[in-house]
Design an enzyme around this catalytic site. Structure first.
Site, mmCIF file in Angstrom:
data_model
loop_
_atom_site.group_PDB
_atom_site.id
_atom_site.type_symbol
_atom_site.label_atom_id
_atom_site.label_comp_id
_atom_site.label_asym_id
_atom_site.label_seq_id
_atom_site.Cartn_x
_atom_site.Cartn_y
_atom_site.Cartn_z
ATOM 1 N N ASN A 9 -2.724 51.094 14.872
ATOM 2 C CA ASN A 9 -3.525 49.942 14.069
ATOM 3 C C ASN A 9 -4.863 49.698 14.662
ATOM 4 O O ASN A 9 -5.101 49.053 15.844
ATOM 5 C CB ASN A 9 -2.640 48.439 14.390
ATOM 6 C CG ASN A 9 -3.088 47.452 13.665
ATOM 7 O OD1 ASN A 9 -4.135 47.677 12.659
ATOM 8 N ND2 ASN A 9 -2.622 46.320 13.798
ATOM 9 N N LYS A 11 -7.101 47.822 13.417
ATOM 10 C CA LYS A 11 -7.574 46.320 13.242
ATOM 11 C C LYS A 11 -8.986 46.379 12.620
ATOM 12 O O LYS A 11 -9.255 47.535 11.716
ATOM 13 C CB LYS A 11 -7.633 45.449 14.495
ATOM 14 C CG LYS A 11 -5.923 45.527 15.047
ATOM 15 C CD LYS A 11 -5.704 44.632 16.075
ATOM 16 C CE LYS A 11 -4.275 44.785 16.616
ATOM 17 N NZ LYS A 11 -3.936 43.730 17.654
ATOM 18 N N HIS A 96 1.446 41.471 9.779
ATOM 19 C CA HIS A 96 0.895 41.402 11.085
ATOM 20 C C HIS A 96 0.678 40.080 11.678
ATOM 21 O O HIS A 96 0.182 39.139 10.630
ATOM 22 C CB HIS A 96 -0.403 42.308 11.270
ATOM 23 C CG HIS A 96 -0.681 42.525 12.561
ATOM 24 N ND1 HIS A 96 -1.326 41.616 13.303
ATOM 25 C CD2 HIS A 96 -0.456 43.513 13.493
ATOM 26 C CE1 HIS A 96 -1.540 42.161 14.830
ATOM 27 N NE2 HIS A 96 -0.935 43.169 14.757
ATOM 28 N N GLU A 98 -1.588 38.698 13.350
ATOM 29 C CA GLU A 98 -3.020 38.358 12.794
ATOM 30 C C GLU A 98 -3.279 37.827 11.580
ATOM 31 O O GLU A 98 -3.930 36.963 11.158
ATOM 32 C CB GLU A 98 -3.993 39.186 13.396
ATOM 33 C CG GLU A 98 -4.027 39.383 14.995
ATOM 34 C CD GLU A 98 -4.333 40.620 15.412
ATOM 35 O OE1 GLU A 98 -4.809 41.798 14.763
ATOM 36 O OE2 GLU A 98 -3.935 41.001 16.506
ATOM 37 N N GLU A 168 6.836 42.839 17.105
ATOM 38 C CA GLU A 168 5.716 42.403 17.773
ATOM 39 C C GLU A 168 5.584 41.182 18.418
ATOM 40 O O GLU A 168 5.460 40.231 17.653
ATOM 41 C CB GLU A 168 4.322 42.776 16.995
ATOM 42 C CG GLU A 168 4.162 44.214 16.804
ATOM 43 C CD GLU A 168 2.825 44.577 16.384
ATOM 44 O OE1 GLU A 168 2.281 45.477 16.997
ATOM 45 O OE2 GLU A 168 2.172 43.887 15.402
ATOM 46 N N GLY A 174 -2.346 42.414 22.429
ATOM 47 C CA GLY A 174 -3.805 42.325 22.856
ATOM 48 C C GLY A 174 -3.835 41.640 24.305
ATOM 49 O O GLY A 174 -4.969 41.108 24.767
ATOM 50 N N SER A 214 0.652 45.456 23.341
ATOM 51 C CA SER A 214 0.191 46.111 24.612
ATOM 52 C C SER A 214 1.057 47.347 25.000
ATOM 53 O O SER A 214 1.152 47.446 26.456
ATOM 54 C CB SER A 214 0.146 44.753 25.924
ATOM 55 O OG SER A 214 -0.694 43.847 25.452
HETATM 56 P P1 PGA Z 1 -2.161 45.925 21.005
HETATM 57 O O1 PGA Z 1 -1.825 45.281 19.375
HETATM 58 O O2 PGA Z 1 -1.434 47.243 21.307
HETATM 59 O O3 PGA Z 1 -3.579 45.845 21.256
HETATM 60 O O4 PGA Z 1 -1.411 44.833 21.878
HETATM 61 C C1 PGA Z 1 -0.739 45.789 18.682
HETATM 62 C C2 PGA Z 1 -0.833 45.386 17.586
HETATM 63 O O5 PGA Z 1 -1.443 44.220 17.181
HETATM 64 O O6 PGA Z 1 -0.298 46.047 16.433
#
Ligand code: PGA
Length: 251
Positions: A9, A11, A96, A98, A168, A174, A214
């Site tokens: 992803n 982003k 997601h 976010e 998630e 993140g 992460s």
């Molecule tokens: P990350 O993000 O691996 O940077 O923690 C995962 C995601 O948001 O899909």
């Protein structure tokens, strides 16, 4: 049998030139390798057509990160599922955290997006997961159950079978904090049990449930070794081939 999937992803990262270079580099790195999982790249909308065309003759799939909850028309700035499908992308990441947190996406809105995505033959990678306070209050099981049932459980079992689920935990995205292998297995098993109660054991066993948050080269092997963890949705570590490739090779 369900598939193992490692999906990146990206982003809101990379320009078109950078994104295309990243896709090309990954394509070259995977060439001739015996890869044991499906690989998907979730790129910004602006990159989809170019990346899909670059990856056309490969097994690497392409995903959008969102879509409109309307079919077409006067919705300035929105991107429809038909537009996404027309780029050659096969997947769309939906729900997601976010999008839920910063753009007000509710389970009701996501439910509309899932139906539209399926209508264009796109495979939703549907994200669920609890925030830290919910985890600390022991509410993580009920939070994911509600996300599943409010957004997805009106789907027929044939339609549900086209989905990929990504668990998630928001506190792990993140942050460098990963769910432990045991925490991941525990909630993935719970998600599968919830799917079995709604759609039956066969559908539950055939649904790929990815872990995200992460996930990186050092923890992927241990996470993916769990019976109910069928791969990962990878943010930060998907932005460089030397970080992403070892995650793919963790299978
Ligand atoms: P990350 O993000 O691996 O940077 O923690 C995962 C995601 O948001 O899909």
């Amino acid at each position: 049998m369900r598939k193992n999937i490692v999906a990146g992803n990206w982003k809101m990262n990379t320009t078109l030139t950078e994104g295309l270079a990243l896709a090309k580099e990954l394509k070259a790195a995977l060439q001739g390798k015996d890869i044991k999982c499906d690989v998907v790249l979730g790129t910004p909308f602006t990159h989809l057509a170019s990346v899909a065309s670059e990856l056309k003759s490969t097994k690497i799939g392409v995903s959008a990160q969102n879509c409109a909850n309307k079919e077409s028309g006067a919705y300035t700035g929105e991107i429809s599922v038909a537009m996404i499908a027309s780029t050659g992308a096969q997947y769309v990441i939906l729900g997601h955290s976010e999008r839920r947190a910063y753009y007000g996406e509710t389970n009701a809105i996501l439910k509309e997006k899932v139906v539209l995505a399926l209508s264009q033959g796109l495979k939703p990678i549907f994200c669920i997961g609890e925030v830290l306070e919910e985890r600390e209050a022991g509410k993580h099981f009920s939070v994911v159950e509600a996300q599943l049932s409010e957004a997805l459980f009106d789907l027929s079992s044939a339609d549900f079978s086209k989905l990929v689920i990504a668990y998630e935990p928001v506190w792990a995205i993140g942050t460098g904090k990963t769910a432990s292998s045991d925490q991941a297995q525990e909630i993935h098993a719970h998600i599968r049990k919830t799917l079995a109660a709604k759609y039956g054991e066969a559908v539950a066993q055939n649904t790929s449930i990815l872990y995200g948050g992460s996930c990186n080269a050092s923890n992927a092997k241990e996470l993916f070794a769990n019976a109910d963890v069928d791969g990962g949705l990878i943010g930060g570590a998907a932005l460089a081939v030397d970080k992403f490739l070892p995650i793919i090779e963790a299978f």
